[in-house]
Design an enzyme around this catalytic site. Sequence first.
Site, PDB file in Angstrom:
ATOM      1  N   LYS A   9       0.549  -1.108   0.118  1.00  0.00           N
ATOM      2  CA  LYS A   9      -0.042   0.084  -0.199  1.00  0.00           C
ATOM      3  C   LYS A   9       0.720   1.300  -0.015  1.00  0.00           C
ATOM      4  CE  LYS A   9      -4.045  -1.943   2.291  1.00  0.00           C
ATOM      5  NZ  LYS A   9      -4.880  -1.865   3.558  1.00  0.00           N
ATOM      6  N   TYR A  49     -12.344  -3.276  -3.675  1.00  0.00           N
ATOM      7  CA  TYR A  49     -12.779  -3.046  -2.568  1.00  0.00           C
ATOM      8  C   TYR A  49     -14.433  -3.238  -2.359  1.00  0.00           C
ATOM      9  CZ  TYR A  49      -8.413  -1.960  -0.136  1.00  0.00           C
ATOM     10  OH  TYR A  49      -7.134  -2.307   0.353  1.00  0.00           O
ATOM     11  N   ASN A 112      -2.146   0.674   6.832  1.00  0.00           N
ATOM     12  CA  ASN A 112      -1.756  -0.889   7.402  1.00  0.00           C
ATOM     13  C   ASN A 112      -0.746  -1.701   6.519  1.00  0.00           C
ATOM     14  OD1 ASN A 112      -3.544  -1.522   5.618  1.00  0.00           O
ATOM     15  ND2 ASN A 112      -4.672  -2.475   7.367  1.00  0.00           N
ATOM     16  N   HIS A 115      -2.018  -5.246   1.622  1.00  0.00           N
ATOM     17  CA  HIS A 115      -3.284  -6.029   1.303  1.00  0.00           C
ATOM     18  C   HIS A 115      -3.104  -7.391   0.936  1.00  0.00           C
ATOM     19  CE1 HIS A 115      -7.260  -7.381  -0.258  1.00  0.00           C
ATOM     20  NE2 HIS A 115      -6.486  -7.919  -1.265  1.00  0.00           N
ATOM     21  N   GLU A 126      -9.730 -10.957  -7.142  1.00  0.00           N
ATOM     22  CA  GLU A 126      -8.623  -9.811  -7.142  1.00  0.00           C
ATOM     23  C   GLU A 126      -7.652 -10.237  -8.126  1.00  0.00           C
ATOM     24  OE1 GLU A 126      -9.364  -9.206  -2.423  1.00  0.00           O
ATOM     25  OE2 GLU A 126      -7.455 -10.069  -3.012  1.00  0.00           O
TER      26      GLU A 126
HETATM   27  P1  IDP Z   1      -8.171  -6.697   5.758  1.00  0.00           P
HETATM   28  O1  IDP Z   1      -7.180  -5.728   4.817  1.00  0.00           O
HETATM   29  O2  IDP Z   1      -7.070  -7.141   6.926  1.00  0.00           O
HETATM   30  O3  IDP Z   1      -8.556  -7.875   4.858  1.00  0.00           O
HETATM   31  P2  IDP Z   1     -10.560  -5.464   5.670  1.00  0.00           P
HETATM   32  O4  IDP Z   1     -11.534  -5.651   6.770  1.00  0.00           O
HETATM   33  O5  IDP Z   1     -10.829  -6.410   4.472  1.00  0.00           O
HETATM   34  O6  IDP Z   1      -9.159  -5.830   6.334  1.00  0.00           O
HETATM   35  O7  IDP Z   1     -10.757  -3.932   5.328  1.00  0.00           O
HETATM   36  C1  IDP Z   1      -9.936  -3.725   4.060  1.00  0.00           C
HETATM   37  C2  IDP Z   1      -9.049  -2.402   4.512  1.00  0.00           C
HETATM   38  O8  IDP Z   1      -9.933  -1.236   4.968  1.00  0.00           O
HETATM   39  C3  IDP Z   1      -8.204  -2.671   5.530  1.00  0.00           C
HETATM   40  O9  IDP Z   1      -6.967  -3.231   5.239  1.00  0.00           O
HETATM   41  C4  IDP Z   1      -7.886  -1.402   6.330  1.00  0.00           C
HETATM   42  O10 IDP Z   1      -6.864  -0.479   5.762  1.00  0.00           O
HETATM   43  C5  IDP Z   1      -9.449  -0.590   6.075  1.00  0.00           C
HETATM   44  N1  IDP Z   1     -10.350  -0.581   7.123  1.00  0.00           N
HETATM   45  C6  IDP Z   1     -10.696  -1.819   7.562  1.00  0.00           C
HETATM   46  N2  IDP Z   1     -11.564  -1.514   8.584  1.00  0.00           N
HETATM   47  C7  IDP Z   1     -11.450   0.025   8.852  1.00  0.00           C
HETATM   48  C8  IDP Z   1     -12.322   1.051   9.506  1.00  0.00           C
HETATM   49  O11 IDP Z   1     -12.992   0.615  10.514  1.00  0.00           O
HETATM   50  N3  IDP Z   1     -12.105   2.360   9.226  1.00  0.00           N
HETATM   51  C9  IDP Z   1     -11.185   2.632   8.341  1.00  0.00           C
HETATM   52  N4  IDP Z   1     -10.615   1.677   7.490  1.00  0.00           N
HETATM   53  C10 IDP Z   1     -10.782   0.330   7.743  1.00  0.00           C
HETATM   54 MG    MG Z   2      -9.912  -7.843   3.543  1.00  0.00          MG
END
Ligand code: IDP
Ligand code: MG
Length: 139
Positions: A9, A49, A112, A115, A126
């Site tokens: 990212k 997404y 973070n 992905h 994907e």
């Molecule tokens: P993942 O990346 O661990 O699979 P997901 O639930 O699929 O997590 O969410 C996709 C991305 O969206 C996450 O990597 C994170 O950067 C972002 N994200 C997830 N939950 C939140 C939130 O509550 N607020 C803001 N961003 C979020």
């Molecule tokens: Mg995810």
Amino acid sequence: MERSLVLVKPDAMERELAGAIIARLQKLGLKLVAMKMLHADKALARKHYAVHKDKPFYGDLVNYITSAPIVACVFEGKNAVETIRKAMGATDPAKAEKGTIRGDYGESLERNSVHGSDSPDNAEIEINLFFSPEEIFGY
Ligand code: IDP
Ligand code: MG
């Protein structure tokens, strides 16, 4: 053979961490079978997404992932999806264990660093968004 899509990212790209992150995944015994650097447009990001389209953070997520170039990779191997998810750590870097990619490099829930696909079926969807079949190598 299972495959997973990994994205480095923008926050990790800014800090020149693409090589470090990819190296960690290669050390798990997974094979790197496709890789490219790209600047995703909104249409690609929205599709990638799409599962989050009803979440309040969807717009921010699409803006973030399109804010700078990223590196997309396909890794292949036994349990590739679960192996990569474990190495990435929890979604929120504050909750991710030290020694995981997000635990060591992640800055915030949004920033973070990485992905990784969450299931083999989603991985195939994907991968098809980011790569054409000729861009994926078996060797
Ligand atoms: P993942 O990346 O661990 O699979 P997901 O639930 O699929 O997590 O969410 C996709 C991305 O969206 C996450 O990597 C994170 O950067 C972002 N994200 C997830 N939950 C939140 C939130 O509550 N607020 C803001 N961003 C979020
Ligand atoms: Mg995810």
